[in-house]
Design a protein around this motif. Structure first.
Motif, PDB file in Angstrom:
ATOM      1  N   GLY A 172       0.316  -6.059 -11.311  1.00 29.27           N
ATOM      2  CA  GLY A 172       0.530  -5.555 -10.147  1.00 29.27           C
ATOM      3  C   GLY A 172       1.587  -5.958  -9.476  1.00 29.27           C
ATOM      4  N   TYR A 173       1.625  -6.634  -8.178  1.00 25.25           N
ATOM      5  CA  TYR A 173       2.801  -7.075  -7.208  1.00 25.25           C
ATOM      6  C   TYR A 173       3.162  -8.420  -7.495  1.00 25.25           C
ATOM      7  CZ  TYR A 173       2.836  -2.041  -5.955  1.00 25.25           C
ATOM      8  OH  TYR A 173       2.696  -0.751  -5.865  1.00 25.25           O
ATOM      9  N   ALA A 185       1.981   1.795  -3.452  1.00 28.99           N
ATOM     10  CA  ALA A 185       1.203   1.696  -4.395  1.00 28.99           C
ATOM     11  C   ALA A 185       0.696   3.419  -4.434  1.00 28.99           C
ATOM     12  CB  ALA A 185      -0.131   0.872  -4.187  1.00 28.99           C
ATOM     13  N   GLU A 216       7.079  -4.872  -8.923  1.00 33.70           N
ATOM     14  CA  GLU A 216       5.914  -4.207  -9.438  1.00 33.70           C
ATOM     15  C   GLU A 216       5.839  -4.564 -10.950  1.00 33.70           C
ATOM     16  OE1 GLU A 216       3.551   0.210  -9.815  1.00 33.70           O
ATOM     17  OE2 GLU A 216       5.767   0.047  -9.415  1.00 33.70           O
ATOM     18  N   SER A 270       0.858  -1.260  -0.200  1.00 33.56           N
ATOM     19  CA  SER A 270      -0.090   0.284   0.001  1.00 33.56           C
ATOM     20  C   SER A 270       0.833   1.293  -0.126  1.00 33.56           C
ATOM     21  CB  SER A 270      -0.989  -0.041   1.235  1.00 33.56           C
ATOM     22  OG  SER A 270      -1.815  -1.074   1.065  1.00 33.56           O
TER      23      SER A 270
END
Length: 261
Positions: free
Chosen positions: A241-242, A213, A237, A210
């Motif tokens: 996404g991750y 992001a 990343e 988070s």
């Protein structure tokens, strides 16, 4: 009958662990699991894990996790790290492991007394005005606060955990304060325990992702300080996404004992 158990902790997140490869216990004995986790009438723990035989040829073992309320739960990151350490103690593995938990397959490595646990990929992080929400094997609400040391985590966390949109299903709730670039403090209210815990592995993972992001760090190795100690999360990343997410930290055996059941 006497039941042999082991107590492990990962940055203060503590667990009762039972070698269930001989199917000593059944998974529906929720009252027993809750009693074993009870800090007044049982052993005392944030959760209980069974190490069981693998269901396929690739795995070394299977992880079955129960919250302190006795109910089978979603993935527990610190629990997974502790179970890997326990498997090494039993001689089931040496320094690498492949196992399946409720959220799917995991890999892990033990390096210099630290367990590196690979978590599931995270493709979606929902961003709201006051918080973020994501699933790192367990659902997590992540919100930034000031003066975290004095924050009323238990009462505010309980209110968020039981409120809209989570209600009965609930969510774990993480309160975060940035200390410096790539370093964050977190305190977590855990559903199932229904209290603040000293550490939450899936919560630490959720916090690290988070913070990246939301551009609060550009580092892909994040240090997260919990009340029980320091954990690290590394990740990559990608356009999806991750991925390649690892939760890294210590996992220690506290004691071995027997209890009547």
């Amino acid at each position: 009958m006497m039941l042999t158990f082991y107590k492990y902790q990962g940055t203060g997140n503590d667990f009762v662990i039972i070698d269930n490869r001989q199917s000593i216990l059944t998974k529906n004995d929720t009252k027993l699991f809750a009693r074993l986790c009870d800090r007044k009438f049982g052993i005392g723990a944030d959760g209980l894990m069974l190490l069981e035989l693998p269901n396929n040829e690739q795995d070394d073992f299977t992880m079955v996790y129960f919250n302190a309320d006795g109910k089978e739960s979603s993935m527990c990151g610190n629990g997974g790290r502790c179970l890997v350490a326990f498997a090494a103690y039993l001689g089931v593995i040496s320094d690498t492991a492949t196992f399946t938990a409720i959220d799917g397959p995991h890999k892990a490595t033990i390096k210099k007394d630290l367990v590196h646990l690979q978590m599931q990929n995270v493709s979606l992080i929902e961003k709201f005005d006051t918080h973020l929400f994501l699933d790192t094997g367990s659902p997590h609400h992540v919100t930034m606060v000031r003066e975290l040391a004095n924050y009323d985590v238990k009462n505010i966390g309980r209110k968020i955990r039981n409120g809209a949109p989570y209600f009965e299903k609930g969510s774990n709730v993480n309160f975060v304060e940035k200390k410096q670039d790539g370093v964050f403090d977190v305190r977590t209210y855990e559903r199932g325990v229904e209290d603040e815990t000293l550490s939450c592995g899936t919560g630490v993972t959720a916090v690290a992702l988070s913070m990246h992001a939301t551009n609060l760090t550009d580092r892909q190795e994040v240090v997260v300080n919990t009340l029980g100690g320091e954990l690290k999360v590394t990740f990559q990343e990608t356009e999806n996404g991750y991925e390649n997410i690892f939760l890294i930290g210590p996992a220690k055996q506290v004691f071995k004992g027997e209890i009547e059941w």
